[in-house]
Design a protein around this motif. Structure first.
Motif, short mmCIF file in Angstrom:
data_model
loop_
_atom_site.label_atom_id
_atom_site.label_comp_id
_atom_site.label_asym_id
_atom_site.label_seq_id
_atom_site.Cartn_x
_atom_site.Cartn_y
_atom_site.Cartn_z
N VAL A 265 0.84 -1.20 0.00
CA VAL A 265 0.00 0.00 0.00
C VAL A 265 0.87 1.25 0.00
O VAL A 265 0.59 2.23 -0.71
N THR A 266 1.96 1.23 0.78
CA THR A 266 2.81 2.41 0.88
C THR A 266 3.49 2.71 -0.46
O THR A 266 3.48 3.85 -0.93
N VAL A 267 4.05 1.68 -1.08
CA VAL A 267 4.77 1.89 -2.34
C VAL A 267 3.80 2.32 -3.45
O VAL A 267 3.99 3.36 -4.10
N TRP B 1 1.68 4.33 5.30
CA TRP B 1 2.20 3.37 6.27
C TRP B 1 1.37 3.39 7.55
O TRP B 1 1.17 2.39 8.20
N ASN B 2 0.86 4.57 7.89
CA ASN B 2 0.12 4.74 9.13
C ASN B 2 -1.37 4.49 8.99
O ASN B 2 -2.11 4.67 9.95
N PRO C 226 -3.60 -4.01 7.15
CA PRO C 226 -2.27 -3.39 7.21
C PRO C 226 -1.70 -3.49 8.64
O PRO C 226 -2.42 -3.83 9.57
N ILE C 227 -0.44 -3.16 8.78
CA ILE C 227 0.27 -3.41 10.04
C ILE C 227 -0.34 -2.66 11.22
O ILE C 227 -0.42 -3.18 12.34
N GLN C 228 -0.82 -1.42 10.99
CA GLN C 228 -1.38 -0.65 12.10
C GLN C 228 -2.64 -1.32 12.66
O GLN C 228 -2.90 -1.28 13.86
N SER D 288 1.90 6.77 13.79
CA SER D 288 0.45 6.68 13.75
C SER D 288 -0.09 6.82 15.18
O SER D 288 0.63 6.62 16.15
N TRP D 289 -1.38 7.12 15.28
CA TRP D 289 -1.99 7.18 16.60
C TRP D 289 -1.97 5.82 17.28
O TRP D 289 -1.86 5.72 18.50
#
Lengths: 293, 318
Positions: free
Chosen positions: A83-85, A210-211, A227-229, B136-137
């Motif tokens: 997703v980031t790339v 990324w976030n 996604p990782i978050q 991120s939060w």
């Protein structure tokens, strides 16, 4: 260098200044340090410390071996990287041409289109209609739902546009006289001069992707596509245990706490690795743009 | 913005189109994205005036066409919901609290950093304090849980010292302090950038002249540095005021479970919990539209105010 007219600072003043700055720096660094050290600690070290570890005793990589061995966390890291790339590429490919296309007052439709872009600062569509539109165009459970709605950020557009407007007009005009088309001018002349601003805006976009967390909460139900978050939230803040593969090797599993902190570290790492290279451009690239815009 | 381009404008439209079509092609993708993901949803706010039912059609658009209009019923229901007023009150008190206890901190830190003479120390500190802005939060809350939570480092140390640790992450009474501390941790460093840039544009001769006239360190700060920051401060205050109804959405969504609705429900989380999770879209859109309308009025008002004070504001007519 201290200017000659400035009085010498008192000892107390210097000490106070140093204390405050040190405290500020430590408040930022200590949580990162604790996460790093704990992620590298063995079960014995963690048990001896009674939980989080502050002082390192040896390095144990087993937590990282587990999270990279496949399973939910490896999958999420792959999704976030993808997703980031892709997202950053799409965003730059949309933002830079738009900023260049609207950098010349007097071109056809300039006023109207610029207004169309800038009006988005004042109008906020709201969560519910946005949700209905994104799901309505069939992006539910698609990774594009994490990219397309935020692909163009109008603040970044303004920054890039202001930078382009600051480039010497004679340079572009002479290229035009030589018969270069606008695409060619953008690619061959404007972009090579704009590396700093592209780096900064690219970083902003990349960090945003990324976030990404809330969009994933809204639009992604399939946990293969988390996604990782989202994974970080479900199993650190909501306290679930991640599914990891490679448990059957016969060796004792590293403690959950080390795995959790390892996930924190791999979430921080890409940001901490890339950002210092871009940081020196912040003031030049961004403030100039923002002030002019 | 100031160039008039009168010579260009006199050319006939066809000639200008032939010359400018590549620029229009470049703008097109961005404009399309804004149209689909910004302006269409903005128009989609009509669901606030409907008894919207997503099952009345195969697509959202069909459902929208088929759903009956009910006038202002959603707004009536909204204003009759005590939880909405609680959320509004929470939002406004958090904004007000952070205006007093967060807003001045980046200014103070910027002044402090600006007074550090060693370039290397300055850059090092800047590099470190900017970093959390990019987290991120989810990460920020994770770090706070890790340091201050029930199983965090602080609790761990206190327990070993025989003291029972205080509840920090789950206490609704101190939640306002907690969220402000989180905002400070994440953004105090980043907030200094714009002030540092403004400070660097102040003419050093002003300081020198003031020093020659006998103004000490603090008087120079008060009479030269702070007035130099005034336009930036006004600008940021306006932006904050226009955004008074938005407080870190993800921050609150992430912690609402832990501290409960009473303290952690803000307007954005209210919309999320009353529309998306329950499917009551018309009601949620009404709350969202209320927020957007008040926000628009606030930013226009704040900008007017800035003009009255003789500052440029966010936008001007020129």
């Amino acid at each position: 260098m201290r200017p000659v007219w400035e009085e010498k600072p008192g000892v107390a003043g210097q000490a106070a200044k140093g204390t405050v700055l040190t405290a500020v720096v430590l408040v930022v660094l200590v949580p990162l340090w604790v996460a790093l050290v704990t992620s590298l600690s063995s079960r014995a070290t963690i048990n001896a410390a009674g939980g989080l570890v502050f002082v390192p005793r040896g390095i144990d990589m087993s937590a990282y071996r587990i999270i990279f061995a496949g399973g939910q966390i490896s999958q999420a890291l792959w999704i976030s990287t993808l997703v980031t790339v892709c997202g950053t590429l799409v965003s730059l490919l949309v933002t830079i041409p738009a900023a260049y296309g609207l950098s010349r007052p007097g071109s056809v439709g300039h006023r109207g289109l610029l207004f169309f872009f800038l009006l988005t600062f004042l109008i906020y569509p709201g969560l519910v209609p946005s949700y209905l539109v994104v799901t309505g165009v069939g992006l539910k459970d698609s990774l594009w739902a994490l990219i397309l709605p935020s692909a163009i950020n109008v603040f970044n557009f303004v920054v890039v546009r202001a930078f382009f407007q600051g480039l010497p007009a004679e340079l572009l005009d002479s290229a035009r006289v030589d018969g270069a088309g606008e695409f060619r001018i953008l690619w061959r002349i404007v972009l090579p001069l704009s590396k700093a601003v592209v780096a900064v805006v690219g970083l902003f976009y990349a960090v945003g992707y990324w976030n990404v967390w809330f969009s994933a909460l809204l639009y992604i139900d399939d946990n293969e596509k988390f996604p990782i978050q989202r994974v970080l939230q479900t199993f650190i803040l909501a306290g679930q245990t991640p599914q990891t593969s490679g448990t059957a090797v016969g060796t004792a599993l590293p403690p959950t706490l080390a795995i959790k902190m390892a996930v924190v570290v791999v979430t921080v790492a890409p940001i901490a690795a890339v950002y210092p290279f871009v940081q020196r451009h912040f003031t030049r690239g961004v403030i100039l743009g923002a002030v002019k815009g | 913005m100031t160039r008039t381009g009168t010579t260009r404008r006199r050319a006939p439209l066809r000639a200008r189109l032939r010359r400018d079509w590549p620029l229009l092609v470049m703008v097109l993708p961005g404009a399309l994205l804004l149209l689909v993901f910004h302006y269409v949803p903005t128009l989609g706010n009509v669901v606030a005036f409907q008894d919207y039912n997503p099952y009345l059609g195969d697509s959202a658009l069909q459902a929208l066409v088929n759903s009956p209009f009910i006038g202002l019923d959603n707004f009536r229901a909204l204003f009759a919901t005590p939880a909405f007023w609680d959320a509004l009150w929470n939002t406004l008190s958090i904004t007000a609290f952070q205006l007093v206890f967060f807003f001045p901190l980046p200014i103070a830190l910027a002044l402090l950093l600006d007074s550090v003479l060693s370039r290397r120390v300055r850059t090092l500190v800047q590099t470190i304090v900017y970093l959390p802005h990019f987290f991120s939060w989810v990460l920020v809350v994770t770090f706070f849980v890790q340091m201050l939570g029930g199983a965090g480092l602080l609790a761990q140390e206190l327990r070993q010292a025989g003291i029972s640790p205080p509840e920090i992450m789950t206490n609704p009474d101190t939640f306002l302090l907690l969220v402000t501390a989180e905002v400070v941790w994440k953004d105090v460093g980043w907030g200094t950038i714009v002030f540092l840039a403004a400070l660097s544009t102040i003419d050093p001769h002003l300081y020198e002249a003031a020093a020659a006239d006998g103004a000490g360190r603090w008087r120079r700060l008060w009479h030269i540095a702070l007035p130099g920051l005034r336009p930036v401060i006004v600008l940021l205050l306006i932006l904050r005021l226009g955004d008074a109804l938005s407080v870190g959405f993800e921050q609150f969504l992430l912690q609402r479970e832990a501290v409960g609705r009473q303290a952690a429900e803000v307007l954005d989380t209210f919309v999320y919990y009353h529309a998306i999770t329950t499917g009551d879209y018309g009601f949620g859109a009404a709350a969202g539209l209320f927020k957007a309308a008040v926000g628009l009025v606030l930013i226009l008002l704040a900008n007017k105010l800035a003009h009255l004070f003789g500052e440029r504001g966010v936008y001007s007519r020129s």
